[in-house]
Write a protein that holds these residues in place. Structure first.
Motif, mmCIF file in Angstrom:
data_model
loop_
_atom_site.group_PDB
_atom_site.id
_atom_site.type_symbol
_atom_site.label_atom_id
_atom_site.label_comp_id
_atom_site.label_asym_id
_atom_site.label_seq_id
_atom_site.Cartn_x
_atom_site.Cartn_y
_atom_site.Cartn_z
ATOM 1 N N THR A 24 47.609 46.786 -40.442
ATOM 2 C CA THR A 24 46.171 46.997 -40.516
ATOM 3 C C THR A 24 45.519 45.986 -39.583
ATOM 4 O OG1 THR A 24 46.276 47.746 -42.809
ATOM 5 C CG2 THR A 24 44.139 46.955 -42.023
ATOM 6 N N ILE A 43 41.556 49.715 -38.334
ATOM 7 C CA ILE A 43 42.606 50.685 -38.016
ATOM 8 C C ILE A 43 43.787 50.435 -38.940
ATOM 9 C CG2 ILE A 43 44.041 51.663 -36.194
ATOM 10 C CD1 ILE A 43 41.050 51.798 -35.575
ATOM 11 N N GLN A 44 44.363 51.522 -39.469
ATOM 12 C CA GLN A 44 45.499 51.389 -40.379
ATOM 13 C C GLN A 44 46.632 52.321 -39.966
ATOM 14 O OE1 GLN A 44 42.750 52.243 -43.639
ATOM 15 N NE2 GLN A 44 43.607 50.511 -44.734
ATOM 16 N N THR A 45 47.847 51.775 -39.980
ATOM 17 C CA THR A 45 49.056 52.582 -39.810
ATOM 18 C C THR A 45 50.036 52.184 -40.907
ATOM 19 O OG1 THR A 45 50.264 51.002 -38.414
ATOM 20 C CG2 THR A 45 48.708 52.480 -37.302
ATOM 21 N N TYR A 91 49.158 59.619 -42.185
ATOM 22 C CA TYR A 91 49.550 58.218 -42.397
ATOM 23 C C TYR A 91 51.060 58.106 -42.552
ATOM 24 C CZ TYR A 91 49.932 53.675 -44.739
ATOM 25 O OH TYR A 91 50.294 52.400 -45.088
ATOM 26 N N GLU A 118 47.452 56.808 -36.675
ATOM 27 C CA GLU A 118 46.416 55.825 -36.987
ATOM 28 C C GLU A 118 45.295 56.461 -37.817
ATOM 29 O OE1 GLU A 118 44.767 53.968 -33.552
ATOM 30 O OE2 GLU A 118 46.575 52.810 -33.096
ATOM 31 N N ARG A 128 39.741 46.750 -34.470
ATOM 32 C CA ARG A 128 39.677 47.082 -33.044
ATOM 33 C C ARG A 128 38.254 47.494 -32.690
ATOM 34 N NH1 ARG A 128 43.849 51.431 -31.591
ATOM 35 N NH2 ARG A 128 42.344 52.921 -32.418
ATOM 36 N N THR A 141 45.732 63.297 -31.999
ATOM 37 C CA THR A 141 45.952 62.070 -32.760
ATOM 38 C C THR A 141 46.803 61.115 -31.931
ATOM 39 O OG1 THR A 141 48.045 62.674 -33.824
ATOM 40 C CG2 THR A 141 46.006 63.500 -34.845
ATOM 41 N N THR A 142 47.234 60.023 -32.543
ATOM 42 C CA THR A 142 48.083 59.057 -31.837
ATOM 43 C C THR A 142 49.555 59.462 -31.858
ATOM 44 O OG1 THR A 142 48.116 57.742 -33.878
ATOM 45 C CG2 THR A 142 46.528 57.108 -32.171
ATOM 46 N N GLN A 182 44.311 52.893 -48.751
ATOM 47 C CA GLN A 182 43.714 52.677 -47.427
ATOM 48 C C GLN A 182 42.198 52.484 -47.534
ATOM 49 O OE1 GLN A 182 46.323 52.110 -45.687
ATOM 50 N NE2 GLN A 182 47.447 53.120 -47.331
ATOM 51 N N THR A 201 41.250 55.381 -39.393
ATOM 52 C CA THR A 201 40.171 54.419 -39.183
ATOM 53 C C THR A 201 38.972 54.722 -40.076
ATOM 54 O OG1 THR A 201 38.853 53.278 -37.501
ATOM 55 C CG2 THR A 201 38.970 55.658 -37.321
#
Length: 526
Positions: free
Chosen positions: A510, A504-506, A213, A218, A513, A345-346, A471, A220
């Motif tokens: 938030t 989804i959280q970054t 994080y 991302e 999706r 990951t992203t 989160q 989830t």
């Protein structure tokens, strides 16, 4: 600068399976904040689920997985997982892992909650994780270096190339070290230490989720947390896991009035999905009634469950009396770091496998004994991917990585206070009122922009706990339904409008999706 090809954070089954299958041309470094023996995988009493018997089929395993997880999965990944399970077991067997056998010399298959067939593979009854892990640790490839008691507190990002390039660590003396590698894998387990009652190893405090994080990856499905129904409960404290395999052998749940508490609650009774059983036990405890696992009908209990028997005797519970006091405790995080089908990951160069990752195979509630299976499955899968696609560093500037030694005043709560509030406000049963109050409490700690270079390991762990708790609470507030491991008292039913929606959280936002689910149509044998 020491040349490292692949850094792995964590030393559980996913990490160890990964190193077993990586090409030996790579220099691999494993970093673990505790002992390599102190992991959830090592503690795992339950076994590995695989459709091995003549009356079983991967399609039935698939259906059981979807049913337990409330059909909230990446179906394509689930299908690949269950189809791979028999091969993963046979691979371990051929390598020298000795599974329990029946009197015909075949692998002995046990039964656990929400499985329609006997398909759980064990080692020495209730010590499956321990012996698989010892096999891995005793057969470590020569290209792998393990550094114990080294806490990874930051993932280093090269912002010019937007990729992960390494990690920062601290040891017990608070000394900072930096390691650089073109590929970094997060494999550190889940979030059990956020709660006062947990089956998890003492080192598991949400580090992997918080690391990713803070790096910008991302997350989830953080609201989906499984509470194992049966932890040994003595004098108001939990003392370890009482495996679901005990209920698979016929043990029943009764309250102090000898009433069987699962009657009429689910067709599978004590072997209902874990969130169902945990909620029922919790409701009894809230009424002030103790709950027991009645094992009186299980013959030769101490021979079948030596680890559990020793745990009970150590804590003053007599196996001979046939009644084990139990309570639910935090067991497994279904959500986590967003990954693709191989563990990417992203963030470029950053991967995640095991419980820290959210692969979509567990849905809203993990099926029993699919966790060790997941670690074996994704560990091997990521290894094959890295073996085929490995890329060394290109045009990376390491001199820009600085250590900030500016002292900061940190006003933080204790771990115990976080744990107590997590159970009270974001535990098994949740409401908008309690979640909102807890979020306000969490937001008073301004930790998002804090540099961790000057903090102690204990302070950093608390910061990670606060970040991860936040989160979880934000996701739990947004999901206005009850599904699997997320139970909202004010929204008690599943809501179709939420069925395919994932939170989804970054660091920056938030949002909701739709999951990139591929519904896999298969014919299930009768």
């Amino acid at each position: 600068m020491e040349k490292i090809d692949i850094i792995i954070i964590g030393s559980g089954i996913a990490a160890m399976q990964l190193v077993q299958h990586l090409s030996q041309q790579f220099h691999v470094m494993v970093l673990t904040k505790s002992s390599k023996y102190n992991s959830n995988s090592y503690l795992a009493q339950g076994g590995v689920a695989a459709a091995l018997s003549n009356n079983d089929d991967y399609r039935l395993h698939y259906e059981d997985t979807l049913e337990a997880g409330c059909h909230f999965h990446n179906n394509k990944e689930v299908l690949e997982l269950v189809k791979s399970a028999p091969d993963l077991i046979q691979e371990l067997k051929k390598s020298g892992v000795t599974f329990d056998l029946n009197n015909k010399g075949e692998i002995l298959l046990g039964k656990e909650g929400a499985h329609c067939r006997n398909r759980i593979v064990h080692i020495r009854g209730d010590a499956t994780g321990k012996y698989i892990m010892e096999y891995f640790l005793n057969n470590m490839p020569g290209n792998v270096e393990i550094k114990e008691h080294e806490f990874v507190y930051e993932i280093i990002i090269d912002h010019q190339s937007n990729r992960c390039i390494g990690v920062k660590t601290k040891n017990a003396e608070n000394q900072i070290q930096q390691y650089f590698a073109p590929h970094v894998v997060v494999a550190v387990g889940g979030i059990g230490g956020l709660y006062p009652y947990s089956s998890n190893a003492s080192s598991i405090t949400g580090d992997g989720v918080a690391l990713a994080y803070r790096a910008g990856a991302e997350l989830t499905d953080m609201e989906f947390i499984q509470f194992h129904p049966t932890l040994l409960y003595v004098n108001g404290t939990t003392h370890g896991l009482i495996s679901e395999a005990v209920r698979g052998e016929g043990a029943i749940l009764v309250n102090e009035d000898k009433e069987r508490i699962m009657l009429g609650k689910h067709p599978y009774l004590e072997l209902a999905p874990r969130h169902v059983v945990a909620e029922r036990i919790y409701a009894q405890l809230q009424k002030g009634k103790n709950v027991y696992l009645d094992i009186s009908m299980i013959e030769h209990f101490m021979e079948k469950f030596p680890t559990i028997s020793a745990l009970c005797e150590k804590n003053g519970v007599s196996i001979a009396k046939g009644m084990i006091p139990v309570a639910p405790g935090c067991h497994f995080l279904m959500g986590g770091i967003v990954i693709d089908s191989v563990g990417k990951t992203t963030i470029n160069g950053l991967y995640a496998i095991g419980e820290a990752a959210c692969s979509g195979v567990h849905g809203a509630n993990r099926l029993a004994s699919n966790s060790l299976l997941e670690g074996l499955f994704f560990g091997r899968k990521l290894a094959y991917y890295l073996n085929e696609t490995f890329h060394p560093f290109q045009e990376i500037s390491f001199d820009q990585v600085k250590v900030n030694m500016e002292q900061q005043v940190l006003e933080l709560p204790s771990k115990k206070e976080i744990q107590t509030r997590m159970m009270e406000y974001a535990g098994i049963i949740r409401t908008k009122e309690k979640l909102t109050a807890f979020l306000r409490w969490l937001e008073q700690f301004k930790i998002n922009s804090i540099s961790l270079d000057t903090g102690s390991i204990t302070q950093i762990e608390i910061i990670f706990m606060l970040l991860t708790a936040k989160q979880i609470v934000k996701s739990a507030l947004l999901r206005t339904e009850s599904r699997g491991g997320h139970i909202r008292k004010d929204f008690p039913n599943e809501d179709e409008t939420w069925k395919r929606q994932h939170i989804i959280q970054t660091k920056n936002k938030t949002f909701v999706r739709g999951y990139p689910n591929e519904f896999t149509q298969i014919t299930v044998h009768a």
